[in-house]
Design an enzyme around this catalytic site. Sequence first.
Site, short mmCIF file in Angstrom:
data_model
loop_
_atom_site.label_atom_id
_atom_site.label_comp_id
_atom_site.label_asym_id
_atom_site.label_seq_id
_atom_site.Cartn_x
_atom_site.Cartn_y
_atom_site.Cartn_z
N ARG A 33 0.73 -1.20 0.12
CA ARG A 33 -0.02 0.15 0.06
C ARG A 33 0.82 1.25 0.18
O ARG A 33 0.40 2.13 -0.81
CB ARG A 33 -0.96 0.08 1.07
CG ARG A 33 -1.98 -0.91 1.02
CD ARG A 33 -3.03 -1.03 2.26
NE ARG A 33 -4.04 -1.74 1.86
CZ ARG A 33 -4.99 -2.07 2.80
NH1 ARG A 33 -4.87 -2.11 3.94
NH2 ARG A 33 -6.01 -3.00 2.36
N LYS A 62 -19.58 -16.88 0.67
CA LYS A 62 -21.04 -16.73 1.17
C LYS A 62 -21.79 -16.00 -0.07
O LYS A 62 -21.09 -14.94 -0.39
CB LYS A 62 -21.23 -15.93 2.19
CG LYS A 62 -20.73 -16.57 3.71
CD LYS A 62 -20.97 -15.72 4.97
CE LYS A 62 -20.70 -16.39 6.19
NZ LYS A 62 -20.65 -15.66 7.22
N GLY A 74 -13.58 -3.61 -0.16
CA GLY A 74 -15.16 -3.11 -0.05
C GLY A 74 -15.00 -1.84 -1.06
O GLY A 74 -16.19 -2.06 -1.52
N GLY A 120 -10.43 -8.99 -1.54
CA GLY A 120 -9.02 -9.28 -0.79
C GLY A 120 -8.64 -10.67 -1.27
O GLY A 120 -7.39 -11.04 -1.88
P1 AMP Z 1 -14.79 -14.42 0.66
O1 AMP Z 1 -14.20 -13.73 1.58
O2 AMP Z 1 -16.29 -14.28 0.58
O3 AMP Z 1 -14.32 -13.95 -0.78
O4 AMP Z 1 -14.41 -15.82 0.83
C1 AMP Z 1 -13.20 -16.17 0.65
C2 AMP Z 1 -12.87 -17.42 1.57
O5 AMP Z 1 -13.80 -18.48 1.06
C3 AMP Z 1 -11.37 -18.22 1.31
O6 AMP Z 1 -10.94 -17.90 2.70
C4 AMP Z 1 -11.84 -19.40 1.16
O7 AMP Z 1 -11.07 -20.47 1.78
C5 AMP Z 1 -13.24 -19.79 1.46
N1 AMP Z 1 -13.90 -20.73 0.57
C6 AMP Z 1 -14.02 -20.86 -0.58
N2 AMP Z 1 -14.44 -21.94 -1.05
C7 AMP Z 1 -14.94 -22.59 0.07
C8 AMP Z 1 -15.45 -23.84 0.13
N3 AMP Z 1 -15.90 -24.88 -0.75
N4 AMP Z 1 -15.80 -23.98 1.33
C9 AMP Z 1 -15.32 -23.41 2.55
N5 AMP Z 1 -14.76 -22.29 2.40
C10 AMP Z 1 -14.35 -21.66 1.28
#
Ligand code: AMP
Length: 419
Positions: free
Chosen positions: A35, A221, A400, A377
């Site tokens: 950064r 999610k 974000g 991220g």
């Molecule tokens: P996000 O912050 O929503 O972009 O999610 C990223 C995180 O999702 C990472 O730390 C991944 O390890 C997790 N992730 C991705 N695929 C899976 C999965 N199939 N099961 C559990 N965690 C997951």
Amino acid sequence: MQTIDQFNFAGKKAFVRVDFNVPLDENFNITDDNRIRAALPTLKKILSDGGSIIIGSHLGRPKGATDKFSLKHIVAHVSKVLGVEVQFANDCMGEEAVAKSAALKPGEALLLENLRFYAEEEGKPRGLAEDATDEEKAAAKKAVKASQKEFTKKLASYADCYVNDAFGTAHRAHASTALIADYFDTDNKMFGYLMEKEVTAVDKILNDIKRPFTAIMGGSKVSSKIEIIENLLSKVDNLIITGGMTFTFTKALGGKIGSSICEDDKMPLALELIEKAKKNNVKLIIAVDAKIADSFSNDANTQFVDDDVIPDGWSGLDIGPKTEEIYAKVIKESKTILWNGPTGVFEFENFSHGSKSVGEAIVEATKNGAFSLVGGGDSVACVNKFGLADGVSYVSTGGGALLEAIEGKVLPGIAAIKG
Ligand code: AMP
């Protein structure tokens, strides 16, 4: 709109809002200075024009002044990479900040202490009792908003012009990221180089689309990505849903997902998104097979199965080879690509293959002329981990802020300069 390239900083003092919110270890060593490096072109341009700089930033989420979040820990490093000895003012509102900014000579730089040591930076009241009444909350908010004006005015008084190079906080209407711009006329406020690059990259994805346009949305999610998925459904040709959020869709469609992560309450929404995609002629591409594991660990037993027949006790932690092939074909045929979120638990070596294959397909498409933007991220961590960052068109520094921009929201930090 004024641009940094056209502006001559000779003899001028510039207040530059940067994002020096860098990670520090327990001995206050910077563990990743990206950064800081990202802001160097802007800072160097001002100094080489013969201007001087007052650097403002936040570090962490302090609730008041604390040693832990002091920017004094980074002064030596900023001096080293900037090639100029940077002065420090240990209270951004104090006598020292006033005197040192007034005394700055061309070619000199001053770093102000963490702006968030003052509640006025964010404009949010602090120290309210947990059982505060609504009236007390409203009064505290009114008070901080009133003193925020004085805070902002004082920051602005240190300089002749304002440069915003902090894309990471552009989605916040804070004193130094947005409100301060009101104290400078149009000719004396501008984006820094980093901010310009970010704004241009987002603009290409939103307004200058070469087709086919493919978005790859992964991560854990659906709930955290609903708005962006909805906005993309009116823009993209292909939407790849991947990562943990796949299983909410698969289960909603009647599949068996074993112990894979799933947001049951979001299943109706998943079905709505599928319908909306059909209506908009968007090809929604959901994983067909998975690499499943019998525990959440790199060393778990694994097998490849179709996504809708995952046995009880097993969970999908990455995509399988059939899905990799489908994704790669779509990505390589695309001319605009947005990637946000991994295909699996890429932090575990044994479940990183899918994310790597997506990254490699994007690099190949980029070589063939596609514009590719990677942001948010974890996908940034992915391209860095696999050494693919140089092969994509742009890696955004904003988490974000980038997501809000792609959701179609107007970012206060951008609006403050663009008008
Ligand atoms: P996000 O912050 O929503 O972009 O999610 C990223 C995180 O999702 C990472 O730390 C991944 O390890 C997790 N992730 C991705 N695929 C899976 C999965 N199939 N099961 C559990 N965690 C997951």
